[in-house]
Design an enzyme around this catalytic site. Structure first.
Site, short mmCIF file in Angstrom:
data_model
loop_
_atom_site.label_atom_id
_atom_site.label_comp_id
_atom_site.label_asym_id
_atom_site.label_seq_id
_atom_site.Cartn_x
_atom_site.Cartn_y
_atom_site.Cartn_z
N HIS A 233 -37.41 34.27 34.27
CA HIS A 233 -38.62 33.46 34.43
C HIS A 233 -39.74 34.40 34.84
CE1 HIS A 233 -41.38 30.34 35.61
NE2 HIS A 233 -40.56 29.43 35.12
N ARG A 279 -41.77 32.58 27.11
CA ARG A 279 -41.40 33.07 28.44
C ARG A 279 -41.08 34.56 28.46
NH1 ARG A 279 -37.63 28.73 31.49
NH2 ARG A 279 -39.53 27.55 31.77
C1 SIN Z 1 -40.33 25.84 35.17
O1 SIN Z 1 -40.66 24.79 35.72
O2 SIN Z 1 -41.12 26.75 34.93
C2 SIN Z 1 -38.92 26.03 34.79
C3 SIN Z 1 -38.51 25.02 33.82
C4 SIN Z 1 -37.39 25.54 33.01
O3 SIN Z 1 -36.71 26.48 33.39
O4 SIN Z 1 -37.19 25.02 31.92
#
Ligand code: SIN
Length: 506
Positions: A233, A279
């Protein structure tokens, strides 16, 4: 250790996240024993999800558009049929969660309030209390499970191995509680053990998640798919905490920017979608700014400002706990391990390659995430494929046969685990290359000689070896020494045979 044996005529679900709970509910009226290492709702990623559940719920949207975005995000490795299934069952799954009591945010007409997240062509993320989706959905589903007479919940039990019969079918699991091993025989087993965040020094998931399900299934001979694909992330709050608090992507959906220490926006020059680029692209850009010493910060002052406490209470509280106010100043961010796209290869009903064994949620590879999961598709996948696995497993009839020898997972001492986590972040993280992956594998060899069958080492080896073998960059797997994608997208399918990974044709 002493060993007790129990016979259970029903489905053994291992894992208390949304996939495990969904499987347990859907298996009714068959009896279910749900075992979880922690009290339900604790130490599972589902409870920590912030964004929400992606589904085509608005008149401007359709399952076909959702499926197309899912396929595009997966960089050539999503199974289009499975993505179509996920998207088609999405609206029903969200309504089912709502019927269990999940208090989704609604507008005045009672319709779902939907956010837009990266790589989604429409606003389609159903959220709860701004950024409290995981916690609120899990509370509702846990309540439903606890009220369900067909489900027996056992908390505080860890998976130590899978029981197999003389024909290799999975017929239960070896579970450990307070140092006591119990062989729980069952008609079918569903693994819903979650991801691998705890294998990395920086993670947004509970650090207890060490890939035990993967390791136990690998020892039992199951086929695993795409273990090298680990999603980082982009925006974990960088305050030196383990695990690192997540800063939801929904903030960038609301218009928050990424800036470096000089206050310069760096995503606009990297991708046409800027902060809402896929991402992996955002994670690499942040990594590059940090490596260059320029730092990376999320600036939500004009996008959210004074609304922060109400609009994003979880993120606000995390920032405040570190003395930061995201409404008045940019906050430091760094990429962190967030989700494992790889896992046990399953069919559309969660069946693995071993008879009697099913998998759902993050430990499974159902074919919908490919090389890069689309935001907020994880809770959806857990709900949809968890329920499918529960229904399929409930139909299995037992065929009692003698037990074969069970390979039991061993533990890794804390000090070695922490060293492994640092090595994984360094060598199998956002940017990878052959030399680093080889160093990591040599370290795993040394540790493996001391701690054979240690779950974290097996899971880490799966990731590292397959990352070394994949000599291309695709989705979340970026090789500095092979920066281009190969012409043909191929899945990785592997099995553990006599201690080594053997590849199968994809
Ligand atoms: C987020 O809220 O950025 C994470 C959501 C996800 O991992 O799909």
């Amino acid at each position: 250790m002493t060993m007790d044996t129990q016979h259970f005529d029903g489905v053994l679900v291992i894992g208390g996240g949304l996939a495990g709970l969904s499987a347990a509910l859907a298996a009714a009226p068959r009896r279910v024993r749900l075992v979880s290492p922690a009290p339900l709702g604790e130490a599972c990623s589902s409870s920590w999800a912030q964004g929400g559940v992606a589904a085509a719920l608005s008149p401007e949207d359709s399952p076909a558009l959702h499926a197309a975005d899912t396929v595009a995000a997966g960089a050539g490795l999503v199974d289009p049929g499975r993505a179509a299934l996920l998207a088609a069952e999405g609206p029903g799954a969200v309504r089912r969660l709502a019927s269990f009591g999940a208090p989704f945010d609604r507008d005045r007409q009672g319709e779902f309030l939907l956010s837009r997240e990266a790589a989604h062509g429409r606003a389609r993320v159903a959220r709860v209390g701004g950024d409290r989706a995981g916690q609120a959905i899990m509370a509702a589903v846990i309540g439903r499970v606890r009220r369900s007479a067909h489900v027996e919940v056992l908390e505080g039990w860890r998976l130590s191995g899978l029981l197999q019969d003389s024909l290799g079918a999975v017929c239960g699991a070896l579970m450990e509680r307070n140092g006591v091993l119990t062989a729980m025989r069952a008609t079918a087993v569903i693994l819903a053990t979650g991801g691998v965040g705890g294998l990395y020094a920086e993670t947004t998931t509970p650090s207890a998640l060490l890939g035990e399900g993967l390791a136990a299934a690998a020892l039992a001979g199951a086929t695993l798919a795409d273990p090298e694909f680990v999603q980082f992330h982009p925006t974990a709050l960088d305050i030196g905490r383990d695990p690192a608090p997540l800063i939801t992507e929904a903030l960038r959906g609301e218009g928050a920017w990424l800036v470096n220490a000089a206050g310069e926006r760096f995503m606009t020059s990297q991708h046409p979608d800027g902060e809402l680029a896929p991402r992996d692209v955002v994670a690499r850009a942040i990594h590059a700014e940090r490596e260059a010493g320029r730092g990376a910060f999320l600036d939500a002052r004009s996008a959210v400002g004074a609304h922060f406490p109400k609009a994003f209470p979880t993120v606000f509280e995390a920032c405040r706990s570190a003395g930061l106010d995201p409404g008045v100043a940019p906050v430091p961010v760094a990429p962190a391990c967030h989700y494992h796209m790889g896992g046990l290869l399953t069919d559309a009903d969660g069946a693995t390659t071993l008879a009697g064994l099913y998998a759902a949620g993050e430990c499974a590879s159902s074919g919908v995430h490919g090389a890069n999961r689309l935001a907020s598709n994880s809770l959806l996948e857990a709900a949809v494929f968890g329920a499918r696995a529960g229904r399929a497993a409930s139909r299995r009839l037992g065929a009692p046969r003698p037990l074969a020898q069970t390979r039991k997972l061993s533990r890794l001492p804390e000090e070695d685990l922490q060293a492994l986590r640092k090595a994984m972040s360094r060598e199998a993280g956002v940017i990878r290359e052959a030399a680093g992956l080889e160093r990591l594998l040599s370290r795993l060899d040394l540790l493996g000689a001391r701690f054979p069958d240690a779950g974290p080492l097996i899971a880490a080896r799966l990731i590292a070896e397959c990352a070394l073998e994949r000599r291309e960059s695709r989705g979340a797997h970026f090789r500095a020494d092979h920066p281009e994608a190969a012409a043909e997208a191929r899945r990785t399918l592997v099995r553990l045979e006599a201690g080594s990974l053997s590849r199968k044709a994809a």
